[in-house]
Design an enzyme around this catalytic site. Structure first.
Site, PDB file in Angstrom:
ATOM      1  CG  ASP A  11       1.388   4.073   4.569  1.00  0.00           C
ATOM      2  OD1 ASP A  11       0.163   3.944   4.358  1.00  0.00           O
ATOM      3  OD2 ASP A  11       2.079   3.205   5.133  1.00  0.00           O
TER       4      ASP A  11
ATOM      5  CG  ASP B 160      -0.220  -0.358   2.492  1.00  0.00           C
ATOM      6  OD1 ASP B 160       0.951   0.061   2.663  1.00  0.00           O
ATOM      7  OD2 ASP B 160      -0.796  -1.074   3.324  1.00  0.00           O
TER       8      ASP B 160
ATOM      9  CG  ASP C  34       9.797   0.593  11.989  1.00  0.00           C
ATOM     10  OD1 ASP C  34      10.098   1.243  10.966  1.00  0.00           O
ATOM     11  OD2 ASP C  34       8.944  -0.317  11.992  1.00  0.00           O
TER      12      ASP C  34
HETATM   13  P1  ATP Z   1       4.334  -3.228   4.970  1.00  0.00           P
HETATM   14  O1  ATP Z   1       4.939  -3.625   3.689  1.00  0.00           O
HETATM   15  O2  ATP Z   1       4.124  -4.362   5.906  1.00  0.00           O
HETATM   16  O3  ATP Z   1       3.125  -2.327   4.864  1.00  0.00           O
HETATM   17  P2  ATP Z   1       5.497  -0.868   6.117  1.00  0.00           P
HETATM   18  O4  ATP Z   1       6.926  -0.523   6.351  1.00  0.00           O
HETATM   19  O5  ATP Z   1       4.728  -0.002   5.200  1.00  0.00           O
HETATM   20  O6  ATP Z   1       5.482  -2.378   5.664  1.00  0.00           O
HETATM   21  P3  ATP Z   1       3.502  -0.239   8.052  1.00  0.00           P
HETATM   22  O7  ATP Z   1       3.103  -0.990   9.269  1.00  0.00           O
HETATM   23  O8  ATP Z   1       2.538  -0.051   6.957  1.00  0.00           O
HETATM   24  O9  ATP Z   1       4.813  -0.930   7.524  1.00  0.00           O
HETATM   25  O10 ATP Z   1       4.013   1.162   8.563  1.00  0.00           O
HETATM   26  C1  ATP Z   1       4.345   2.225   7.678  1.00  0.00           C
HETATM   27  C2  ATP Z   1       5.580   2.968   8.184  1.00  0.00           C
HETATM   28  O11 ATP Z   1       5.284   3.548   9.464  1.00  0.00           O
HETATM   29  C3  ATP Z   1       6.787   2.085   8.427  1.00  0.00           C
HETATM   30  O12 ATP Z   1       7.522   1.903   7.266  1.00  0.00           O
HETATM   31  C4  ATP Z   1       7.529   2.875   9.472  1.00  0.00           C
HETATM   32  O13 ATP Z   1       8.228   3.939   8.877  1.00  0.00           O
HETATM   33  C5  ATP Z   1       6.419   3.475  10.305  1.00  0.00           C
HETATM   34  N1  ATP Z   1       6.060   2.606  11.448  1.00  0.00           N
HETATM   35  C6  ATP Z   1       5.071   1.696  11.494  1.00  0.00           C
HETATM   36  N2  ATP Z   1       5.020   1.099  12.686  1.00  0.00           N
HETATM   37  C7  ATP Z   1       5.980   1.636  13.436  1.00  0.00           C
HETATM   38  C8  ATP Z   1       6.433   1.445  14.763  1.00  0.00           C
HETATM   39  N3  ATP Z   1       5.869   0.563  15.557  1.00  0.00           N
HETATM   40  N4  ATP Z   1       7.472   2.213  15.197  1.00  0.00           N
HETATM   41  C9  ATP Z   1       8.042   3.120  14.398  1.00  0.00           C
HETATM   42  N5  ATP Z   1       7.677   3.334  13.134  1.00  0.00           N
HETATM   43  C10 ATP Z   1       6.657   2.614  12.645  1.00  0.00           C
HETATM   44 MG    MG Z   2       2.614  -0.153   4.741  1.00  0.00          MG
END
Ligand code: ATP
Ligand code: MG
Length: 477
Positions: free
Chosen positions: A68, A66, A147
Site C-alpha cells: 500500500d 500486498d 490502528d
Molecule cells: P495485512 O497483512 O493483513 O494486509 P495490513 O496492516 O496491511 O495487514 P490492511 O487491512 O491491508 O492491513 O490495512 C493497511 C493499513 O491501513 C494498516 O496497516 C493500517 O495502517 C491501516 N488500517 C487498516 N484498517 C484500519 C482501521 N480499521 N483503523 C485504522 N487503520 C487501519
Molecule cells: Mg495490507
C-alpha cells in the site's frame, strides 16, 4: 529486524527517522509495481511512502501480502500519472488502484485525523463509531489515524528511510501490538480494530499490550453495530489466513468470539456439548494445515463448522418438541443462519453450499439400495464427507461410519454391494462390526472428473484427502 531508530531530523514534525543504513528493508523486496508507483509519484514531485502491513512485514523479515502506498497527491493527480493503469475506487474516501498485470497497488492520499479533539470532518454514531472519514490531511495526521503503531511505519522512497510517528519500531522489536492513541476511543471509532488486534497478534505472534486489552471487555458489544458484511470479511481474515487456531484462542480469551458467535460460544463450555469444541478445533486446525500445504479453503466449510454446534442444539430442541428429524434439521439450519445474519452475513454463494454440507450429513446414515451411489455422485459429496470425518473425530458419530464410506468410495461394484449388505445387517443388528473388505474389492474405481473451474463456495476438507477441485482462493471475492 531493524536497528533501533535514530533521532535524525526529517524535517517532518514528530517523525523519528531510521536511515537506510539502519534498517533491513531493501528495494529488492518491494514489488516492481509498487516501486513504479512510488518512483512515479516521487518524480512528479509528490511525497510517496510504502505504508502499513508491507513495511511491518518487511521489517520482520516476512513476505508482505500486498503493498500500500500513501501520498500527498490527490486521487485525480494520481490517476493522471498512471492514466491507463489507474482506477478510482470508493465513494466517500477515494482511493486509487494502480494495476500492473495481476498486482494492484492501493494508493491513498494522506487522511486527516479523526482522532483527538472533535473533528468536524468526520461523522460519528452515538457510540463514537466513525461513519464518514473523508478529509485529506498531512503525513503526520495520516499516521495518527492508523490502528497500531506497528502498522504506522512509512518507507520513504525519496531517501529509503523509515519514518515513525509513534513507537512502531520499538514495538516491532519487542513483538508488541500497541494501539495508537487512546485504545477505548479507537475501538469506539471502529470496533473492528479489536478483531484486527487479534488477527495481527495471531499472525505475527505478538502480544497485545495491556492498555490495548483492557477496554475490550467494555467495547466488544460494539461489534453489534458493525455492518454484517464487513464482519463476514473480517471473520474470513481471522480464520482463513493460516492462523485460525491461535485467532480462535485469542478471541475466546478476550470474549470476542462470544461477540461474534454468542450461541456457539455458550456451548463451548457446556459439558453436554463436549464434542463442539473438538469439532471446531479440528476444523480450524485442518484449515491452517491446508493453507500451509498451499491448498485452498472456503468460507462454506468454515461456516458449516463454526455454526454446527448451534445447529445441533437447535435441532435437538426441535426434535424434543416432536418435529421429525429432517424437518428439525431444516428449521434449525434456517434459524441458526438467520440468527447469525444479524451480526455476520454469510453471502448466499457460501450459505447455499454450507447448507448442503449440513443437509448431506443425514444422508450418510442411510446406506440402503441406490442411496449411497446417489450420495457419492452429489457435487458436494467431498466436502460433506470431510465434514463427516470432523464429526467422527470429535466423537459425535462412530468412526465405523466414516470407515464404511471410505471403503465405499474406493470399492468396485461387488465390493459396494457387499458393503451395502453389510450396512443392512449392521442396522438390523445382525452383524455388529465393520470389518475390512476382501483384497480383490479394494481397487480404486475411476472417479468422475469435474470441471477445473470449480464453483465458488465449493470446499474440500481440512486435513483429509484432496481431490483437487478447489477453487484456489479463500473465497472472499
Ligand atoms: P495485512 O497483512 O493483513 O494486509 P495490513 O496492516 O496491511 O495487514 P490492511 O487491512 O491491508 O492491513 O490495512 C493497511 C493499513 O491501513 C494498516 O496497516 C493500517 O495502517 C491501516 N488500517 C487498516 N484498517 C484500519 C482501521 N480499521 N483503523 C485504522 N487503520 C487501519
Ligand atoms: Mg495490507
Amino acid at each position: 529486524m531493524a536497528a533501533a531508530p535514530s533521532s535524525l531530523s526529517s524535517g517532518i514534525p514528530g517523525a523519528r527517522v531510521t536511515p537506510r543504513s539502519q534498517h533491513n528493508v531493501s528495494r529488492l523486496q518491494i514489488s516492481d509495481s509498487a516501486l513504479q508507483v512510488l518512483n512515479g509519484l516521487h518524480r512528479a514531485g509528490f511525497q510517496a511512502y510504502l505504508v502499513g502491513g508491507s513495511v511491518r512485514d518487511l521489517l520482520l523479515g516476512r513476505e508482505p501480502k500486498d503493498f500500500d502506498v500513501a501520498t500527498d497527491a490527490h486521487p485525480e493527480q494520481v490517476r493522471k500519472l498512471f492514466r491507463r493503469n489507474a482506477r478510482l475506487i470508493g465513494r466517500r474516501f477515494i482511493l486509487v488502484h494502480v494495476q500492473f498485470g495481476n498486482e494492484i497497488i492501493e494508493v491513498a492520499t494522506f487522511r486527516g485525523s479523526a482522532n483527538g479533539k472533535e473533528d468536524e470532518s468526520s461523522e460519528h454514531s452515538e457510540t463514537g463509531r466513525i461513519l464518514a472519514d473523508n478529509v485529506y490531511g498531512s503525513l503526520e495526521e495520516d499516521a495518527r489515524r492508523r490502528d497500531f503503531t506497528a502498522n504506522a511505519l512509512y518507507y520513504n522512497i525519496a531517501d529509503r528511510s523509515i519514518l515513525d510517528f509513534s513507537t512502531g519500531m520499538e514495538d516491532l522489536q519487542a513483538g508488541r501490538l500497541r494501539v495508537i492513541g487512546d485504545p477505548e476511543q479507537r475501538y469506539r471509532e471502529d470496533p473492528v480494530r479489536m478483531l484486527r488486534a487479534v488477527r495481527f497478534a495471531a499472525k505475527l505472534g505478538f502480544t497485545l499490550d495491556a492498555a490495548a486489552q483492557a477496554p475490550i471487555a467494555a467495547c466488544r458489544k460494539l461489534l453489534q453495530e458493525v455492518p454484517s458484511a464487513r464482519l463476514f470479511e473480517e471473520t474470513l481474515k481471522l480464520f482463513l489466513t493460516g492462523n485460525a487456531q491461535t485467532s480462535f484462542e485469542h478471541l475466546r480469551q478476550m470474549g470476542l468470539f462470544a461477540a461474534l458467535f454468542p450461541q456457539v460460544d455458550a456451548l463451548l463450555d457446556d459439558a453436554r456439548y463436549g464434542s463442539a469444541r473438538i469439532l471446531l478445533q479440528g476444523a480450524l486446525q485442518g484449515t491452517d494445515a491446508r493453507l500451509l500445504d498451499g491448498k485452498s479453503v472456503t468460507p462454506a466449510f468454515l461456516f458449516a463448522a463454526l455454526l454446527w454446534p448451534a445447529l445441533q442444539q437447535e435441532r435437538q430442541l426441535l426434535e424434543q418438541q416432536g418435529k421429525p428429524e429432517t424437518v428439525a434439521l431444516q428449521q434449525a439450519a434456517s434459524g441458526v443462519l438467520q440468527e447469525c445474519a444479524g451480526r455476520i452475513s454469510v453471502p448466499r454463494r457460501f450459505a447455499l453450499p454450507m447448507r448442503e454440507i449440513w443437509d448431506l450429513q443425514a444422508r450418510f446414515m442411510r446406506r440402503g439400495g441406490r442411496r449411497p451411489h446417489a450420495l457419492l455422485a452429489h457435487p458436494r459429496f467431498r466436502a460433506a464427507f470431510d465434514f463427516l470425518n470432523l464429526r467422527s473425530q470429535s466423537g459425535e458419530i462412530p468412526a465405523t461410519l466414516v470407515e464404511w464410506w471410505e471403503q465405499f468410495q474406493t470399492a468396485d461394484h461387488d465390493g459396494r454391494r457387499a458393503l451395502i449388505e453389510r450396512a443392512r445387517l449392521e442396522e438390523t443388528g445382525q452383524e455388529p462390526a465393520l470389518g475390512p473388505l476382501p483384497a480383490t474389492s479394494r481397487r480404486r474405481p475411476r472417479r468422475r472428473r469435474r470441471s477445473n473451474h470449480a464453483k465458488q463456495g465449493e470446499t474440500s476438507q481440512p486435513g483429509g484427502s484432496d481431490d483437487g477441485h478447489d477453487d484456489g482462493r479463500a473465497g472472499n471475492d
